[in-house]
Enzyme design. Sequence first.
Site, mmCIF file in Angstrom:
data_model
loop_
_atom_site.group_PDB
_atom_site.id
_atom_site.type_symbol
_atom_site.label_atom_id
_atom_site.label_comp_id
_atom_site.label_asym_id
_atom_site.label_seq_id
_atom_site.Cartn_x
_atom_site.Cartn_y
_atom_site.Cartn_z
ATOM 1 N N CYS A 73 0.814 -1.229 0.000
ATOM 2 C CA CYS A 73 0.000 0.000 0.000
ATOM 3 C C CYS A 73 0.846 1.276 0.000
ATOM 4 O O CYS A 73 0.340 2.360 -0.285
ATOM 5 C CB CYS A 73 -0.958 0.009 1.181
ATOM 6 S SG CYS A 73 -2.019 -1.427 1.202
ATOM 7 N N HIS B 166 -3.348 7.233 2.356
ATOM 8 C CA HIS B 166 -3.800 5.905 1.929
ATOM 9 C C HIS B 166 -5.190 5.656 2.523
ATOM 10 O O HIS B 166 -5.427 5.906 3.704
ATOM 11 C CB HIS B 166 -2.806 4.848 2.416
ATOM 12 C CG HIS B 166 -3.272 3.457 2.152
ATOM 13 N ND1 HIS B 166 -3.747 3.068 0.921
ATOM 14 C CD2 HIS B 166 -3.380 2.378 2.972
ATOM 15 C CE1 HIS B 166 -4.107 1.803 0.992
ATOM 16 N NE2 HIS B 166 -3.897 1.363 2.220
ATOM 17 N N ASN C 55 -10.302 -0.004 -0.105
ATOM 18 C CA ASN C 55 -8.841 0.074 -0.027
ATOM 19 C C ASN C 55 -8.242 -0.515 -1.309
ATOM 20 O O ASN C 55 -8.348 -1.719 -1.537
ATOM 21 C CB ASN C 55 -8.380 -0.712 1.212
ATOM 22 C CG ASN C 55 -6.869 -0.720 1.370
ATOM 23 O OD1 ASN C 55 -6.129 -0.338 0.458
ATOM 24 N ND2 ASN C 55 -6.404 -1.176 2.517
HETATM 25 O O1 UT7 Z 1 -3.769 -1.125 3.634
HETATM 26 C C1 UT7 Z 1 -3.620 -1.697 4.880
HETATM 27 C C2 UT7 Z 1 -4.541 -2.864 4.889
HETATM 28 N N1 UT7 Z 1 -5.194 -3.210 6.098
HETATM 29 C C3 UT7 Z 1 -5.850 -2.367 6.911
HETATM 30 O O2 UT7 Z 1 -5.846 -1.196 6.822
HETATM 31 C C4 UT7 Z 1 -6.617 -3.002 8.037
HETATM 32 C C5 UT7 Z 1 -6.581 -2.221 9.315
HETATM 33 N N2 UT7 Z 1 -7.512 -2.781 10.244
HETATM 34 C C6 UT7 Z 1 -8.843 -2.502 10.175
HETATM 35 O O3 UT7 Z 1 -9.272 -1.733 9.350
HETATM 36 C C7 UT7 Z 1 -9.751 -3.156 11.189
HETATM 37 O O4 UT7 Z 1 -8.988 -3.865 12.135
HETATM 38 C C8 UT7 Z 1 -10.812 -4.120 10.539
HETATM 39 C C9 UT7 Z 1 -11.816 -3.297 9.763
HETATM 40 C C10 UT7 Z 1 -10.113 -5.106 9.608
HETATM 41 C C11 UT7 Z 1 -11.534 -4.896 11.618
HETATM 42 O O5 UT7 Z 1 -12.159 -3.999 12.509
HETATM 43 P P1 UT7 Z 1 -12.038 -4.236 14.083
HETATM 44 O O6 UT7 Z 1 -12.852 -3.224 14.718
HETATM 45 O O7 UT7 Z 1 -10.581 -4.296 14.403
HETATM 46 O O8 UT7 Z 1 -12.748 -5.652 14.244
HETATM 47 P P2 UT7 Z 1 -12.139 -6.993 14.824
HETATM 48 O O9 UT7 Z 1 -11.214 -7.640 13.861
HETATM 49 O O10 UT7 Z 1 -11.642 -6.750 16.223
HETATM 50 O O11 UT7 Z 1 -13.451 -7.865 14.923
HETATM 51 C C12 UT7 Z 1 -14.538 -7.491 15.777
HETATM 52 C C13 UT7 Z 1 -15.698 -8.432 15.506
HETATM 53 C C14 UT7 Z 1 -15.293 -9.901 15.504
HETATM 54 O O12 UT7 Z 1 -16.362 -10.640 16.063
HETATM 55 P P3 UT7 Z 1 -16.298 -11.106 17.607
HETATM 56 O O13 UT7 Z 1 -15.058 -11.948 17.701
HETATM 57 O O14 UT7 Z 1 -16.205 -9.863 18.404
HETATM 58 O O15 UT7 Z 1 -17.567 -11.869 17.759
HETATM 59 C C15 UT7 Z 1 -15.187 -10.243 14.038
HETATM 60 O O16 UT7 Z 1 -15.415 -11.609 13.772
HETATM 61 O O17 UT7 Z 1 -16.232 -8.170 14.200
HETATM 62 C C16 UT7 Z 1 -16.293 -9.385 13.453
HETATM 63 N N3 UT7 Z 1 -16.123 -9.078 12.042
HETATM 64 C C17 UT7 Z 1 -17.162 -8.809 11.235
HETATM 65 N N4 UT7 Z 1 -18.480 -8.732 11.465
HETATM 66 C C18 UT7 Z 1 -19.278 -8.423 10.426
HETATM 67 C C19 UT7 Z 1 -14.964 -9.007 11.337
HETATM 68 N N5 UT7 Z 1 -15.257 -8.687 10.055
HETATM 69 C C20 UT7 Z 1 -16.598 -8.563 9.967
HETATM 70 C C21 UT7 Z 1 -17.487 -8.249 8.937
HETATM 71 N N6 UT7 Z 1 -18.807 -8.175 9.207
HETATM 72 N N7 UT7 Z 1 -17.053 -7.984 7.683
#
Ligand code: UT7
Length: 321
Positions: A111, A248, A278
């Site tokens: 990225c 980004h 993204n």
């Molecule tokens: O270019 C660089 C590339 N990468 C990035 O920029 C990623 C940076 N990170 C992020 O943007 C965030 O960490 C995410 C958007 C990927 C995830 O958000 P988060 O608030 O950190 O969520 P999490 O991974 O802590 O997950 C929270 C909950 C989980 O459920 P439980 O375990 O609390 O029951 C996940 O399973 O949200 C769940 N979850 C979803 N639910 C509905 C994860 N993805 C999804 C989804 N829809 N798409």
Amino acid sequence: MSVRIIGTGSALPQKEVSNEDLARLVETSDEWIRERTGIGSRHISTGETVVSLAAGACKKALENAEKTAAQVELLLVATCTPEQGIPCAACQVQSILGAENAVAFDLNAACAGFLFALHTAWAYIEAGIYQNALIAGSEVLSKIIDWDDRGTCVLFGDGAGAVLLERGTRPGILGFVQHSDGTKGQVLQCDSRKLENPYISESQYAPYVQMDGREVFAFAVRQVPACIAEVLERTGLTPDDVDLYVLHQANRRIIEGISRRLSVDMQKFPMNLDRVGNMSSAAIPVLLDELHRAGRLREGMTLVLSGFGAGLTYGACVLRW
Ligand code: UT7
């Protein structure tokens, strides 16, 4: 002597995929995706390639700068999703454009790739080796996404953006910083070709993106403001001197975190991730092109560009438009 961006262009696949569309594929919802990321829809390839998208964006950047392909001296494509290992995407774009006088090669810093390519081109021009450079960031991330993994498939989009950089006399790029931290590579990774030969029986292979989202999030919110502060200090500017921060586009909450750490109003952080998701190395040049075509970039404005991603890699650039 200075090095300036004199043209921009972008190209997106035709097909738009909404959050509701994705909710039919995996267990997710428009509400979750918008709240946690700011993304509403993205463009997904139904045949467009890294090469065709990059060529489309480059053509528009050349038209915008009123230059011909034959005038291009250096052609760089930043990508982490090329269709072919060889030849490189940049040589294929060169052939499509008819940029027969250019030296062409690819660069992969995920990225941060566009920013690293911009820095590379800037260094070549500063050194007097080339007079101009056409630089594209182009990705078809949809081919390395696990479409059953809701934690990643909702985040990414496909597309390409390009700029033409030229040696000139008016102020342009004022400064750059770049950083890499290979010890954190495991937080965002994807294998390319599997090792297969007569001398090996079995090899590990994970051809889709695997990400520790929280780690990447924390890294971005910590390192990007520090990196921006570093480049501003180097150029004798303060965060308030900057008119726009073109970052980004990974997650709206990351951008909000960066704006808080810099104590800069969110008004100065334009975003398009609600419409395109993204797009890795394509994110910054596509946003830059949208701002340029919308008349939001006026001569003399100070911009900060900053990219971050897998590697880990990150960097920032200050320029006068
Ligand atoms: O270019 C660089 C590339 N990468 C990035 O920029 C990623 C940076 N990170 C992020 O943007 C965030 O960490 C995410 C958007 C990927 C995830 O958000 P988060 O608030 O950190 O969520 P999490 O991974 O802590 O997950 C929270 C909950 C989980 O459920 P439980 O375990 O609390 O029951 C996940 O399973 O949200 C769940 N979850 C979803 N639910 C509905 C994860 N993805 C999804 C989804 N829809 N798409």
